[in-house]
Every structure is written in C-alpha cells, then in structure tokens.
Design a protein around this motif. Sequence first.
Motif: not given
Length: 481
Positions: A72-76, A78-84, A332-346
């Motif tokens: 939601p907008p109240t958390d978005y 802070a989320f961007q700050d943690s990434i940036q 850009g006020r809120s966002a969906l965080r969606l799982t789009v793939a899985k990753y695998f080690r070498p």
Amino acid sequence: MLPRNLTIICITLVVSSACHVLQQRTHTALLVGEALEMIDRYYVEPVDDRELILSALAGMTSQLDQHSEFIPPTDYQAFQDSIQQEFAGIGIYVDQPQTGKPVRVITPLVGSPALAAGVLPGDEILIVDGTSVATLNIREVSERLRGPIGTTVKLTLRRGDKEVETTIVRDRIQMESVIGDHRDENNRWVYRLAENPRVAYVRMTSFGDKTVGELGTVLRDLNNNFDALVLDLRGNGGGLLNAAVEVADMFLDSGKIVSTKTRGGRLESEEVATSGTLVDTDKPMAILIDHDSASASEIVTAALQDHGRAIVGGTRSFGKGTVQNILPLEYGRSALRLTVAKYFRPSDQNIHRGKDDDEDDVWGVTPDEGLAVELDLATLRRLMTLWQEASYPSLKGIDRTQFASAAQQAADQNATDDGSEPGGEAEIPENATVWLLDKPLVTVVQRMLTQVNGDQIGDQSAETENESEDAASDEPQNQAA
C-alpha cells in the motif's frame, strides 16, 4: 473453402475467444463492485471505499505464495528507500517498545545530522515541529521526521528526567550495505579482522542499488593484499537479483551463476560469469550464512560453493528461491510484488523451500562438511550487540537492556523469577569480543589458513555447547528516519 472465408472464420474465433476472456474478467470486476455497493448501502457503520479496495487487494495476494504481496502507499516509499539505500531525513534508527508510548531513538547514524545535533540513544521523541507525537505510532512519527533535503525540523526530546529541544537540518541519508569488522579512530570501516589483519572481512547486510559499487570499492582498496577473505552474509535477507549476479561475478572468472525458470519450468535466463575477477582466484575465500540468509545471499553462496570458489560455514540458509517483480499501481503510489520465476543454482539444484518441504529435501544452501556451526541464543544476542556497537559507536557504554522489547523484558523477568539468568548471558564474560564468541567465523578462518600454510589463529573461542535457536523474533522492530 475460399481463402477469404477461412480468414473470416479465423478472425471470428480470435475475437470470440478474446470476448470470452474479457467477459470472465468483467464479471469478476462486477462482482467486486457489487459487493462494494452492498456494503456501502447496508453495512451498519460508514466505510471508506478505498480502504475496502486496499483490503481486497491484500486478500487477493494472500492466496499466492508468501513472497507476493500488495504494497500500500503507506509502505511503498519505505520499500523503495530500502532498495535505493537512501532517504531524506535526520539519520536515526527508532523503535517503539510499547504502543501509545513515545517513539525512542535507538541510535543516530554515523555522520548524520542527528548525531551532529547531539541526539543520543534512548532519547524519546515528544514533539515534532510544535505538534505532540508522544502517542503516535512509529510510522507516523517517521513520516514527520522525513522531508526535503535542506529543510529543518524542531524536536523536543525526553532525556531522563529533562526535556531537550534541538533543531536539525534534513539531509540525504545513505544506508550502508557493505560494512567491515570494526571502525577506526575516524569512524571509517576497517575491512580486516582485528585479531588478524591479514584476513579480510566484509559483511553485507542487503543487496540494494548501491551494493555492487560499495563492494567493488572495498575490494579494489584491499587490492588482494590479504591472505584470506571472509564474506559474511548472515542475516542478509537478499534484495536485487542483478546485484547478486554482479557480486558473484566479482569472484568467478567463468561458469554459470544462476538460472531462472518461469511458469511450467521454462528457462527464462541464464546468468554467466564474465572474464576477470576483483579477487585473485588463488586467494582462499569463505562465506558465512545462517537461517536468515535468503534470496540474493543464497544465489551468491550457491554459485561460489558449486564452483569450488569458496567454503561455506554457519547454518543452512533460508531457502527463498523465487524472483519477485515490483509492478507499480496508482501511478507509482502503491505496487504489487509478484513472484514471476524461480531460480536455480549452477548445479541446477533447487534453492526454494516449498511449503511442504522438510529438512531432508533439497533446498537452500548447506554449509560444507565440518563447517556447520550453530550459536546458542545468548551468544547470538551478545554478538548482535557487539555488531551494532561496531556500526554505531554512540551505543558503546550504553545500558542495552533499555532497548529490549516489552516481550523480551517480560521473558527475562519470568526467567529471573524462575531463578535463572535472563537469556543465559551471565555465562558470557563482560569483556567478550566478537572473536571470542563467533565460532562460525573462527572455524572458517582456521580452515582457510590451515589450507594456505598450515598456520592457525589461536582458538580463543569459548568452549560451549551450541544450540539452534531462532533469535529473529527477539529483536524489536525499528525504522529509519
């Protein structure tokens, strides 16, 4: 059949299919709209339509995996700050031990406006710009402390039995993601172990926008002038996938780093190391992980372990092998965080721990043989205190019991009532150092130096039985402002 007729039939089928899909989605949207209308018309109390929509979005994503969510907008922000890894504010970490009570300063950050203004650990924030915030929650107080760079904020703080007023000019606050073993007399990080400066030590707390640049600078400054390197990823919950790939590439000269697969197991991408490294490939290297090392941390660790580039010590990692995309909503006020793939080690082994997986299944990253070392809860708490004091010198000499959460204070009181020592910390010497307590660190360092030339650092660590306990819930939540 005439080609023209065949074309018309094909077009009709495509249009019909599209209309069918559109009808299904429209029907679902109409269902939500109808429910909103009925709530608005018949519910006993007035309800904000927007709050209902936000709740509906949160409910939808709750049916997905645990890493997909509506932000939601109240958390978005802070989320961007943690990434940036930066925000505009006064530079303090705060917590709120009890709802309805004043927000409290854990520590001002090194080089921050708050530190320059004389803000101290333990200060309680009572008034911000003439408005009482003594009963507001931590998010509301943090929002009032943040603001455009160059603007001022006036605070009234409670320090012990007196109130202190101060005015602080907001600035750009940089959040570090690459830190060292200790700080020098100028509060600069030293990326070498105090007990053996020939061993380089780099601790990474996250994988953000600036992490690759930070780590690259550190490794170039070290310039391979060390006998062995420890990369500490304990407690690192991950971050950006591309940052993990670039970090792994700093140590690998060739070979696969990670592959991602989308719905149905379809290979989407495969990241491969490029020629050249920032650390000589003949330099021994170790990675430390624990049960809170997740996502990007697991990508780096798995890649270096599979290629035999680093030994791995500590405890088994978290097991988060999914990729999330951030899809902005409301411009850009809120966002969906969606799982789009899985990753695998070498090795193409799975990293992600499914909801039905147990300890015997293949997931996460497991320490190398002989390097699986766990810490008991009391030792881990003391280590976290020492790590925090290394990061924030203003905390040294402060009675840290005042920063315990209400739940932890109650637990310690119960332990005392039972005749035992709170947290078992009485068994740990007051002058204990990180080297004395950090058995996983000692173990990997000794292994590396033994492999190099048969030398060992004297084992000054305590002879204690180690028990596996989860300390994450014992740490109070805090926020930067």
